[in-house]
Enzyme design. Structure first.
Site, PDB file in Angstrom:
ATOM      1  N   THR A 157      45.558  38.980  49.793  1.00  0.00           N
ATOM      2  CA  THR A 157      45.581  39.203  51.246  1.00  0.00           C
ATOM      3  C   THR A 157      44.205  39.641  51.737  1.00  0.00           C
ATOM      4  O   THR A 157      43.706  39.162  52.757  1.00  0.00           O
ATOM      5  CB  THR A 157      46.624  40.291  51.578  1.00  0.00           C
ATOM      6  OG1 THR A 157      47.894  39.854  51.115  1.00  0.00           O
ATOM      7  CG2 THR A 157      46.663  40.576  53.060  1.00  0.00           C
ATOM      8  N   SER A 159      57.754  44.955  47.547  1.00  0.00           N
ATOM      9  CA  SER A 159      58.394  45.685  48.651  1.00  0.00           C
ATOM     10  C   SER A 159      59.914  45.565  48.527  1.00  0.00           C
ATOM     11  O   SER A 159      60.445  44.471  48.371  1.00  0.00           O
ATOM     12  CB  SER A 159      57.953  45.116  49.998  1.00  0.00           C
ATOM     13  OG  SER A 159      56.570  45.279  50.161  1.00  0.00           O
ATOM     14  N   ASN A 191      54.340  43.447  54.002  1.00  0.00           N
ATOM     15  CA  ASN A 191      55.187  43.793  52.868  1.00  0.00           C
ATOM     16  C   ASN A 191      54.766  42.978  51.661  1.00  0.00           C
ATOM     17  O   ASN A 191      55.235  41.868  51.435  1.00  0.00           O
ATOM     18  CB  ASN A 191      56.659  43.555  53.215  1.00  0.00           C
ATOM     19  CG  ASN A 191      57.133  44.555  54.238  1.00  0.00           C
ATOM     20  OD1 ASN A 191      57.319  45.734  53.928  1.00  0.00           O
ATOM     21  ND2 ASN A 191      57.272  44.107  55.477  1.00  0.00           N
ATOM     22  N   GLU A 192      53.859  43.569  50.911  1.00  0.00           N
ATOM     23  CA  GLU A 192      53.269  42.883  49.769  1.00  0.00           C
ATOM     24  C   GLU A 192      54.262  42.841  48.598  1.00  0.00           C
ATOM     25  O   GLU A 192      55.289  43.526  48.635  1.00  0.00           O
ATOM     26  CB  GLU A 192      51.979  43.595  49.359  1.00  0.00           C
ATOM     27  CG  GLU A 192      50.891  43.595  50.433  1.00  0.00           C
ATOM     28  CD  GLU A 192      50.255  42.228  50.659  1.00  0.00           C
ATOM     29  OE1 GLU A 192      50.853  41.197  50.296  1.00  0.00           O
ATOM     30  OE2 GLU A 192      49.153  42.187  51.233  1.00  0.00           O
ATOM     31  N   PRO A 193      53.955  42.028  47.557  1.00  0.00           N
ATOM     32  CA  PRO A 193      54.852  41.924  46.415  1.00  0.00           C
ATOM     33  C   PRO A 193      55.330  43.291  45.927  1.00  0.00           C
ATOM     34  O   PRO A 193      54.546  44.231  45.817  1.00  0.00           O
ATOM     35  CB  PRO A 193      53.973  41.246  45.361  1.00  0.00           C
ATOM     36  CG  PRO A 193      53.038  40.405  46.171  1.00  0.00           C
ATOM     37  CD  PRO A 193      52.773  41.170  47.420  1.00  0.00           C
TER      38      PRO A 193
END
Ligand code: F6R
Length: 643
Positions: free
Chosen positions: A173, A158, A154-156
Site C-alpha cells: 500500500t 483485519s 483494513n490491511e491483511p
C-alpha cells in the site's frame, strides 16, 4: 450460469458508466430518505477510484439541483499522522474533489482526524463509531480496493469484528502511494480507518475497481474463499454489496478469462483462438498436438463439436496465429505515421522494435510526445545540468547576468525545497528539457532525426503535481492540430487499459476526442501496451519478431532516458528497470509463441489494430449488460424480501 465462480454480484462496464450508475443511486437514496422524513448517510472513499463518481454528483448538483443540505457523510480513513490542511490529507482531497462544489453542511461532514495526539486516538475512534450510529448508520458505502485487498485501510489480518482504529499500512500500500508522496519514505506508516465491522454495517455497499493493476485482486476478492488476509472477501457475506469493475479490472475473472470453464460460450473466431491457446498452455502441448481428449477434458467439447475433430480446429488456429506474425517485409512501408507517446520514453519502451523497423521501411514518421514527463525527474538531475550550464557559461565566457541569475535561482530553490513542494517554474522547465533531450537522443539511436520529435506538452499534465487535471478542449485542440497537419495513415497509441485517471489513459482520451473531430480519412490505429504489461497472444493482431540485435538496439534507445534509469521516481510495484522489464516481456512473448509450436524467435512485440472509433474492449460489452440485468434482478428480489 456463466458467473458461477463469483461469490458476490459483479457489474462490468466502462468507468464512466460506473460513475453515473453509482451517482444516480446516491441521488435516489438522498431523495428516498428525504421522502421518508429522514436524511441520507453516505460512506465515502478517497483515492483515484471514486473521483468520477464525485464529478457526476457535482454535475447533478449544478445541473439538476441535487440537494445535499441534509446529507451526512462519513469518510473511511485518513493517514496518521496527517494535518487536515496538508496536500496529502484526505480532508483536503474531499474538499477539493467534492465538498467545495456541493451544498453539504460542514457540520455534517465526518472524516477521521489524523492530527489528534497518539494517546487520544482510541477515544477519537470510539467517538467516530458513535457518531455513525447516532446518524442512523450508513445507507450506502462507496469502497475502492487496494492491491492488498484492503477496503478502507483494513490491511491483511483485519478481523471481521474490527472497528475504527489506528492501523499500520502494508508495504504494498505504501509503495502504491509513493508517487503521491514523492517517494516511499515520505508515505506515513499508519492510518486511521473504519473497521471491517463498521463497513459491513452499511445497508448497501458499492465497491469500485478500475484498471489492469486491480485485475488480480478483484479475481481473488470475487472468486476466492473468504479470508482475513483479503479484507474485501468479507463483502461476500454482505446481503447488498455489488462490485463495479471496468473491463481491465475484470480481465482475470473466470467468466472473462476462460468463460468455457464456467458455462456455455458463444463462440467467435477470437474466442476460439483464445481457448486453443489456453488449452495449449494448460496442457503444455503445442497447438498442432492437441487431441480430442484434451478438448473434452478441459470444458471445450462445445468448441470441438463445431469442427468434429481436433485436427481441422488446430490447423485453423495455427494458421491464424502464423498470420499474426509480421516481420519487416510485412510491416507498413512508405506511409505517413504518427507515434503518440504519453511520456517521453513510452515510444522506445513499448514499441522500440517497431519504430526501428518503421524507420527502416522509409515511413514518414512523427513521434508526438504528449506530456513532458517532468514530474518524474529527480532534483539531483537538475542540479547536475545546472552545474553543467554554469561550467559551460564559464568556459565560453557567456554567463551573462540573466543566465547566471537563473542558474542561481534554480540552485537556491532546490536547496530549500521541501518534500512534495511544487517545483519553481524554471525547475519545471529544466526537467521538461532534460526529458525532451533524452527523447531525441532515444530516436536518434535508430537513425531518426531530431525534427521528427514533436513535444505537445499537453496542458492537462502541467499541474506540477502527481494528480492531473481532466482532459480539456486545449489538450484536444493541440492533438487535433497535429493530426490535421500530418494527415497520418497510421497512428500508434498507448492502449493501456489501466487507471482512467492515469496519464496514459488520459492521453488516449485526448487522441480519441481529436480523432472524432479530424477531417481526414480515419487512420488505422495500432495500440501498443504501456510500460507495465503486454497484450495477450490471443488478443494481439500483430506480433513483430525481434532478433537479438534488434532487441539490443531497442534497449540502447531506452538507456538514453537516463533520468529514468537506475531508479525511476515512479517505479510502481516492480523494482526492475524499464529495459529489464522490456527484455523479459518481449522474450516471454516469443517463448510462449514458440511453445505453441510456432517459429522460434528471440523476442516479440505485440499490437492490437483497430479502425478509428472501434474500442479495444468491444468484445466484452455483451457480458456487461448481462451482468447488469443480474444485478437489477437481484436488487428487485431483495427489495421484495425486505417488504
Ligand atoms: C481510500 C481507501 C482505500 C482506497 C484503495 C484504492 O479512502 O480507503 O481503500 O479505496 O486504496 O485506492 P485507489 O482508488 O487510489 O486505487
Amino acid at each position: 450460469m456463466a458467473a458461477s465462480k463469483e461469490r458476490v454480484p459483479v457489474v462490468i462496464v466502462e468507468y464512466d458508466e460506473i460513475a453515473r450508475t453509482i451517482a444516480r443511486r446516491i441521488a435516489e437514496i438522498i431523495k428516498e430518505r428525504r421522502r421518508e422524513g429522514g436524511h441520507a448517510v453516505l460512506g465515502l472513499a478517497t483515492g483515484s477510484t471514486p473521483i468520477g463518481i464525485y464529478r457526476e454528483l457535482i454535475k447533478m448538483h449544478r445541473e439538476e439541483g441535487l440537494d445535499f443540505s441534509d446529507v451526512v457523510t462519513f469518510n473511511l480513513d485518513e493517514y496518521y499522522p496527517m494535518k487536515p490542511e496538508s496536500i496529502h490529507s484526505y480532508h483536503r482531497f474531499m474538499r477539493e474533489n467534492l465538498f467545495n462544489h456541493i451544498n453539504v453542511r460542514p457540520e455534517n461532514i465526518h472524516i477521521p482526524r489524523g492530527d489528534v495526539p497518539r494517546d487520544d486516538v482510541e477515544v477519537e475512534c470510539e467517538a467516530y463509531e458513535a457518531s455513525i450510529k447516532k446518524a442512523g448508520g450508513i445507507d450506502l458505502q462507496i469502497l475502492g480496493i487496494g492491491k492488498t485487498g484492503h477496503i478502507g485501510f483494513n490491511e491483511p489480518g483485519s478481523g471481521a469484528d474490527s472497528r475504527t482504529r489506528r492501523i499500520s499500512l502494508d508495504t504494498v500500500t505504501r509503495r502504491d502511494a509513493a508517487g503521491d508522496f514523492f517517494g516511499e519514505d515520505n508515505v506515513p506508516t499508519e492510518a486511521i480507518t473504519m473497521g471491517v465491522a463498521s463497513i459491513m454495517e452499511a445497508r448497501e455497499i458499492a465497491l469500485v475497481a478500475t484498471g489492469e493493476h486491480k485485475a488480480a485482486i478483484i479475481k481473488r476478492a470475487v472468486e476466492g474463499e473468504p479470508d482475513p488476509d483479503v479484507a474485501a472477501t468479507y463483502l461476500q457475506q454482505h446481503p447488498n454489496a455489488v462490485f463495479y469493475v471496468d473491463f481491465a479490472a475484470a480481465a482475470d475473472l473466470t467468466r472473462i478469462r476462460t468463460p468455457w470453464v464456467v458455462g456455455e460460450v458463444k463462440w467467435s473466431r477470437a474466442k476460439e483462438i483464445d481457448a486453443v491457446i489456453w488449452l495449449g498452455e494448460t496442457t503444455g502441448k503445442s497447438v498442432l498436438k492437441l487431441d480430442e481428449n484434451d478438448y473434452r477434458e478441459h470444458h471445450l467439447s462445445s468448441l470441438l463439436a463445431r469442427y468434429g475433430k481436433a485436427g481441422p480446429l488446430n490447423g485453423e488456429v495455427f494458421n491464424a496465429l502464423i498470420a499474426k506474425i509480421r516481420g519487416r517485409s510485412k510491416l507498413p512501408a512508405g506511409k505517413k505515421v504518427v507515434v503518440f507517446s504519453p511520456h517521453p520514453d513510452d515510444d522506445v519502451i513499448s514499441m522500440g522494435g517497431m519504430l526501428n523497423k518503421l524507420h527502416q521501411n522509409r515511413n514518414d514518421i512523427v513521434v508526438a510526445y504528449q506530456t513532458s514527463g517532468n514530474i518524474a525527474v529527480f532534483d539531483h538531475e537538475v542540479r547536475r545540468y545546472a552545474d553543467f550550464l554554469r561550467r559551460f557559461g564559464n568556459d565560453f565566457d557567456i554567463n551573462d547576468s540573466a543566465a547566471g541569475a537563473l542558474i542561481e535561482e534554480v540552485e537556491e530553490f532546490l536547496e530549500s525545497k521541501s518534500v512534495g513542494e511544487i517545483d519553481a517554474f524554471p525547475v519545471q522547465v529544466m526537467k521538461r528539457a532534460i526529458r525532451e533531450a533524452e527523447a531525441v537522443s532515444g530516436i536518434e539511436t535508430f537513425g531518426m532525426r531530431r525534427e521528427q520529435a514533436r513535444f505537445l506538452n499537453l496542458p492537462f499534465y502541467q499541474t506540477g503535481k502527481v494528480r492531473k487535471d481532466p482532459i480539456g478542449p486545449e489538450d484536444v485542440r493541440i492533438v487535433h492540430e497535429l493530426l490535421e497537419d500530418v494527415k497520418p495513415e497510421l497512428v500508434f497509441v498507448a492502449g493501456d487499459l489501466s487507471d482512467p485517471h492515469g496519464t496514459h489513459r488520459m492521453c488516449l482520451e485526448a487522441i480519441q476526442q481529436a480523432l472524432a473531430k479530424y477531417s481526414g480519412l480515419p487512420p488505422e490505429i495500432w495500440y501498443y501496451r504501456g510500460a507495465w504489461q503486454e497484450w495477450e497472444i490471443a488478443e494481439a493482431d500483430v506480433l513483430v519478431p525481434l532478433s537479438e540485435d534488434e532487441l539490443r538496439a531497442k534497449k540502447m534507445a531506452i538507456f538514453k532516458h537516463q533520468s529514468q534509469k537506475d531508479r525511476a521516481p515512479f517505479p510502481g510495484q516492480d523494482d526492475r528497470e524499464f529495459w529489464q522489464r522490456v527484455e523479459e516481456r518481449n522474450r516471454n512473448t516469443a517463448q510462449r509463441v514458440d511453445r505453441l509450436g510456432l517459429p522460434e524467435y528471440f523476442a516479440m512485440e505485440a499490437y492490437v489494430v483497430r479502425r478509428a472509433g472501434v474500442p479495444i474492449e468491444s468484445e466484452m460489452v455483451a457480458t456487461s449488460s448481462l451482468a447488469e440485468k443480474e444485478i437489477s434482478r437481484s436488487r428487485a428480489g431483495k427489495a421484495k424480501a425486505r417488504r
